[in-house]
Every structure is written in C-alpha cells, then in structure tokens.
Design a protein around this motif. Sequence first.
Motif, mmCIF file in Angstrom:
data_model
loop_
_atom_site.group_PDB
_atom_site.id
_atom_site.type_symbol
_atom_site.label_atom_id
_atom_site.label_comp_id
_atom_site.label_asym_id
_atom_site.label_seq_id
_atom_site.Cartn_x
_atom_site.Cartn_y
_atom_site.Cartn_z
ATOM 1 N N GLY A 10 0.787 -1.229 0.000
ATOM 2 C CA GLY A 10 0.000 0.000 0.000
ATOM 3 C C GLY A 10 0.817 1.275 0.000
ATOM 4 O O GLY A 10 0.260 2.371 -0.055
ATOM 5 N N THR A 11 2.135 1.177 0.053
ATOM 6 C CA THR A 11 3.004 2.344 0.060
ATOM 7 C C THR A 11 3.109 2.927 -1.346
ATOM 8 O O THR A 11 3.320 2.189 -2.310
ATOM 9 C CB THR A 11 4.421 1.959 0.548
ATOM 10 O OG1 THR A 11 4.308 1.316 1.816
ATOM 11 C CG2 THR A 11 5.316 3.169 0.666
ATOM 12 N N ALA A 12 2.988 4.233 -1.452
ATOM 13 C CA ALA A 12 3.103 4.900 -2.748
ATOM 14 C C ALA A 12 4.492 4.691 -3.333
ATOM 15 O O ALA A 12 5.486 4.645 -2.602
ATOM 16 C CB ALA A 12 2.817 6.389 -2.605
ATOM 17 N N ALA A 13 4.563 4.574 -4.631
ATOM 18 C CA ALA A 13 5.826 4.360 -5.335
ATOM 19 C C ALA A 13 6.208 5.595 -6.136
ATOM 20 O O ALA A 13 6.723 5.494 -7.240
ATOM 21 C CB ALA A 13 5.711 3.145 -6.242
ATOM 22 N N GLU A 14 5.947 6.739 -5.600
ATOM 23 C CA GLU A 14 6.254 7.978 -6.307
ATOM 24 C C GLU A 14 6.915 8.952 -5.351
ATOM 25 O O GLU A 14 6.561 8.975 -4.175
ATOM 26 C CB GLU A 14 4.973 8.579 -6.878
ATOM 27 C CG GLU A 14 4.370 7.686 -7.923
ATOM 28 C CD GLU A 14 2.971 8.119 -8.325
ATOM 29 O OE1 GLU A 14 2.391 8.998 -7.670
ATOM 30 O OE2 GLU A 14 2.477 7.577 -9.300
ATOM 31 N N PRO A 15 7.848 9.755 -5.780
ATOM 32 C CA PRO A 15 8.415 9.738 -7.121
ATOM 33 C C PRO A 15 9.260 8.494 -7.353
ATOM 34 O O PRO A 15 9.539 7.736 -6.427
ATOM 35 C CB PRO A 15 9.258 11.009 -7.173
ATOM 36 C CG PRO A 15 9.672 11.235 -5.755
ATOM 37 C CD PRO A 15 8.506 10.747 -4.923
ATOM 38 N N ALA A 16 9.706 8.300 -8.581
ATOM 39 C CA ALA A 16 10.453 7.095 -8.946
ATOM 40 C C ALA A 16 11.712 6.924 -8.094
ATOM 41 O O ALA A 16 12.048 5.807 -7.707
ATOM 42 C CB ALA A 16 10.804 7.121 -10.435
ATOM 43 N N GLU A 17 12.381 8.011 -7.766
ATOM 44 C CA GLU A 17 13.608 7.921 -6.952
ATOM 45 C C GLU A 17 13.297 7.330 -5.579
ATOM 46 O O GLU A 17 14.070 6.538 -5.048
ATOM 47 C CB GLU A 17 14.262 9.304 -6.787
ATOM 48 C CG GLU A 17 14.744 9.928 -8.068
ATOM 49 C CD GLU A 17 13.621 10.587 -8.867
ATOM 50 O OE1 GLU A 17 12.581 10.990 -8.302
ATOM 51 O OE2 GLU A 17 13.770 10.673 -10.095
ATOM 52 N N THR A 18 12.165 7.709 -5.013
ATOM 53 C CA THR A 18 11.755 7.170 -3.717
ATOM 54 C C THR A 18 11.418 5.690 -3.836
ATOM 55 O O THR A 18 11.775 4.885 -2.967
ATOM 56 C CB THR A 18 10.545 7.958 -3.176
ATOM 57 O OG1 THR A 18 10.916 9.332 -3.052
ATOM 58 C CG2 THR A 18 10.091 7.430 -1.835
ATOM 59 N N ALA A 19 10.774 5.314 -4.917
ATOM 60 C CA ALA A 19 10.439 3.908 -5.142
ATOM 61 C C ALA A 19 11.701 3.074 -5.291
ATOM 62 O O ALA A 19 11.786 1.963 -4.744
ATOM 63 C CB ALA A 19 9.556 3.765 -6.372
ATOM 64 N N LEU A 20 12.697 3.579 -5.993
ATOM 65 C CA LEU A 20 13.949 2.846 -6.158
ATOM 66 C C LEU A 20 14.667 2.681 -4.829
ATOM 67 O O LEU A 20 15.216 1.615 -4.538
ATOM 68 C CB LEU A 20 14.855 3.541 -7.168
ATOM 69 C CG LEU A 20 14.345 3.599 -8.598
ATOM 70 C CD1 LEU A 20 15.364 4.261 -9.503
ATOM 71 C CD2 LEU A 20 13.991 2.220 -9.112
ATOM 72 N N GLN A 21 14.658 3.727 -4.010
ATOM 73 C CA GLN A 21 15.278 3.627 -2.686
ATOM 74 C C GLN A 21 14.550 2.578 -1.844
ATOM 75 O O GLN A 21 15.173 1.784 -1.162
ATOM 76 C CB GLN A 21 15.275 4.986 -1.976
ATOM 77 C CG GLN A 21 15.936 4.951 -0.621
ATOM 78 C CD GLN A 21 17.389 4.496 -0.674
ATOM 79 O OE1 GLN A 21 18.125 4.829 -1.602
ATOM 80 N NE2 GLN A 21 17.808 3.715 0.306
ATOM 81 N N ARG A 22 13.245 2.559 -1.933
ATOM 82 C CA ARG A 22 12.463 1.560 -1.197
ATOM 83 C C ARG A 22 12.790 0.150 -1.693
ATOM 84 O O ARG A 22 12.922 -0.769 -0.889
ATOM 85 C CB ARG A 22 10.973 1.856 -1.343
ATOM 86 C CG ARG A 22 10.098 0.915 -0.580
ATOM 87 C CD ARG A 22 8.783 1.589 -0.228
ATOM 88 N NE ARG A 22 7.803 0.645 0.234
ATOM 89 C CZ ARG A 22 7.816 0.048 1.406
ATOM 90 N NH1 ARG A 22 8.783 0.290 2.258
ATOM 91 N NH2 ARG A 22 6.861 -0.790 1.751
ATOM 92 N N LEU A 23 12.912 -0.033 -3.001
ATOM 93 C CA LEU A 23 13.299 -1.344 -3.540
ATOM 94 C C LEU A 23 14.674 -1.752 -3.023
ATOM 95 O O LEU A 23 14.868 -2.907 -2.610
ATOM 96 C CB LEU A 23 13.307 -1.324 -5.066
ATOM 97 C CG LEU A 23 11.959 -1.480 -5.752
ATOM 98 C CD1 LEU A 23 12.092 -1.226 -7.245
ATOM 99 C CD2 LEU A 23 11.391 -2.867 -5.492
ATOM 100 N N ARG A 24 15.630 -0.837 -3.026
ATOM 101 C CA ARG A 24 16.970 -1.147 -2.511
ATOM 102 C C ARG A 24 16.898 -1.569 -1.050
ATOM 103 O O ARG A 24 17.558 -2.528 -0.639
ATOM 104 C CB ARG A 24 17.891 0.066 -2.662
ATOM 105 C CG ARG A 24 18.338 0.346 -4.062
ATOM 106 C CD ARG A 24 19.364 1.495 -4.076
ATOM 107 N NE ARG A 24 19.564 1.986 -5.410
ATOM 108 C CZ ARG A 24 18.938 3.034 -5.945
ATOM 109 N NH1 ARG A 24 18.064 3.728 -5.241
ATOM 110 N NH2 ARG A 24 19.190 3.399 -7.181
ATOM 111 N N GLU A 25 16.124 -0.839 -0.257
ATOM 112 C CA GLU A 25 15.989 -1.164 1.167
ATOM 113 C C GLU A 25 15.349 -2.538 1.364
ATOM 114 O O GLU A 25 15.771 -3.307 2.228
ATOM 115 C CB GLU A 25 15.156 -0.089 1.872
ATOM 116 C CG GLU A 25 15.876 1.234 1.996
ATOM 117 C CD GLU A 25 14.957 2.376 2.424
ATOM 118 O OE1 GLU A 25 13.735 2.153 2.623
ATOM 119 O OE2 GLU A 25 15.476 3.505 2.535
#
Length: 124
Positions: A10-25
């Motif tokens: 349910g966490t927003a994946a925007e902006p893309a940079e934030t989504a990428l950081q979340r994927l890395r984490e």
Amino acid sequence: MVESWIFDDGTAAEPAETALQRLRERIAAGRLESWLTSSTGRSLGVISNTERAMVLLLDGDDDPGEHAVDPGATGRDGGYILANGQHDEYPNYDTIHLAQALRIVSHILTTGTPPADAPWAVDR
C-alpha cells in the motif's frame, strides 16, 4: 490520465527515486520479491537475488506478461526467494543485473514503458 503506482503493502511508489530507494531497502533487508500495482491495473514485479533481478510487467492478473532479458547471459542462478518462502532459480537470460533492473523500473514508473534500449521478451 497519468498512471500512478503503489507497492503491494500500500506504500506509494512515487516519485520514482523514492520507489527505487524503497526497492533497494527491501532487497537489503532480504525482501527479494516486490510487486507494484498501477492505477490502470498493471503489475510490475521485481524478484532479485541481490545481484540480478527478474523484472516483469503484466497487464492484469491473467496476463503472462513480458519481462526484461539479458541476451548475452548464460547459465542459471538461484537465490531468488519469493515472498512465500519459495526458492527459485532462473536462467540468467531471463534476469538482468540489479542496476539495470532499477533503471528499467524507474523508466516504467516515469513513462509507463520500458526504455527503448532495454532488451525485452513478450510472453503473451
């Protein structure tokens, strides 16, 4: 209409940079399978073994979809652990280096399509 994306929790994946950081984490924490759903019903999956990743784009629940490929890769690698605990092994042709996967995910989140220079297989 601009397509928006959310993670499977349910966490927003925007902006893309934030989504990428979340994927890395998530990957660093051992959560190697991540799914995002778009406002149009598409799904974007990233399944990693921390070095390579399978990147899948599906148009809906019953869609076999499409995925990023590495045409020059040979062999198979394991270590792809799904959210349900299943351990998978994939041909390296069907996975790409993690940095490339993150670049592709960023492009899809931003534009809705994979980058034109990314080799891609349609499984439909």
